[in-house]
Design an enzyme around this catalytic site. Structure first.
Site, short mmCIF file in Angstrom:
data_model
loop_
_atom_site.label_atom_id
_atom_site.label_comp_id
_atom_site.label_asym_id
_atom_site.label_seq_id
_atom_site.Cartn_x
_atom_site.Cartn_y
_atom_site.Cartn_z
N TYR A 155 0.83 -1.21 0.00
CA TYR A 155 0.00 0.00 0.00
C TYR A 155 0.87 1.26 0.00
O TYR A 155 0.72 2.15 -0.84
CB TYR A 155 -0.92 -0.02 1.22
N LYS B 226 1.25 4.12 -2.90
CA LYS B 226 0.80 5.50 -2.68
C LYS B 226 1.98 6.48 -2.83
O LYS B 226 1.78 7.63 -3.24
CB LYS B 226 0.12 5.63 -1.32
N VAL C 29 -9.84 7.24 7.42
CA VAL C 29 -11.18 7.75 7.16
C VAL C 29 -12.20 6.63 7.34
O VAL C 29 -11.99 5.50 6.86
CB VAL C 29 -11.28 8.29 5.71
N ASP C 30 -13.29 6.97 8.02
CA ASP C 30 -14.33 5.97 8.28
C ASP C 30 -15.14 5.72 7.01
O ASP C 30 -16.04 6.48 6.66
CB ASP C 30 -15.24 6.49 9.41
#
Ligand code: NAD
Length: 253
Positions: free
Chosen positions: A155, A159, A188-189
């Protein structure tokens, strides 16, 4: 109702059926943009279209060259391209799988290369004939491209590549009227985060751990992120390019 900060602009967003992409589609529409919301999930796209008459939805797998080329051929020149699609693979260098590494590069990086190559020529032609500027927003992340976190090898690497891609676009096309910026949210939810929490060995502890790394003591909501998307899409950010914009609730203080 918003303040029409994106009036007259056409904004295309990938992975717009849920999470940050969906909230961004609604926020851009609320600011007067014509929004083309794309995703692989038709059902969620349909429910998004029902929320705003300014949002047109299109089924699009960003991993498909043919589908991306076909959409670009039938879409008027964009003012804003928001490459939001991306996935989180767990794992470190040794225990992460090669399949996850490849899929992460395909979805998180190559899709942006593919989308931008398909849509950029018409965007640049629009600036040449009509003036003004166009904006590419690429979804990076605070983790682990800016700040290192455990178990995010593929990841974080992808990114970081998104940030490199963004800076190269910004440098190559600054004189042609293109601005390119990378957005780096904290945690972030979203549905995908909920999925990662639910699949942890101890979901209650996993959620506590995600919150614990946020100095403000809470996760971001999608509405904490969309103001930066609207800013980068709008002419208010006309002197901003090649940047990594952190919206991380203080993680990188
Ligand atoms: P999410 O995972 O909740 O939703 C992802 C959407 O992507 C879904 O609607 C899904 O159908 C769509 N999708 C999956 N594969 C696709 C494909 N091949 N083509 C097109 N669409 C596809 O989304 P999220 O958590 O809001 O994440 C969106 C982006 O934000 C990702 O790039 C992610 O890496 C990044 N991000 C998320 C967080 C976070 O904490 N949630 C933090 C930083 C960055």
């Amino acid at each position: 109702m918003g303040q029409s900060r994106l009036q007259g602009k056409t904004v295309l967003i990938t992975a717009a059926a849920q999470g940050i992409g969906r909230a961004s589609a609604l926020a851009c529409a609320d600011e007067g943009a014509r929004v083309i919301a794309t995703d692989i999930n038709q059902m969620f796209l349909d429910s998004l279209a029902a929320e705003s008459s300014s949002i047109e939805v299109k089924l699009l797998d960003v991993r498909s060259d043919a589908a991306v080329a076909a959409l670009a051929a039938h879409t008027p020149a964009l003012d804003v391209l928001f490459n939001c699609a991306g996935m989180v693979a767990n794992g470190n260098l040794l225990d992460g799988s090669e399949a996850d590494w490849d899929l992460s590069f395909e979805l998180n990086v190559k899709s942006m290369f593919r989308m931008t190559r398909a849509f950029l020529p018409a965007m640049l032609a629009k600036v040449e004939t009509q003036g003004g500027s166009v904006s590419v927003i690429n979804m990076a992340s605070m983790a682990s491209s800016i700040k290192g976190f455990a178990n995010r090898c593929a990841y974080g690497t992808t990114k970081a590549a998104v940030i490199g891609l963004t800076k190269s676009l910004a440098a190559d096309y600054v004189k042609a009227g293109l601005r390119a910026n990378a957005l780096c949210p904290g945690t972030v939810d979203t549905p995908s985060l909920r999925g990662r929490i639910a699949s942890a060995a101890d979901p209650v502890q996993a959620e506590k751990d995600f919150v614990a790394r946020q100095p403000m003591g809470r996760l971001a909501s999608v509405d904490d992120i969309t103001p930066m998307v609207v800013f980068l899409a709008s002419d208010e950010s006309r002197f901003v390019t090649g940047q990594t914009l952190l919206v991380d609730g203080g993680v990188t203080i």
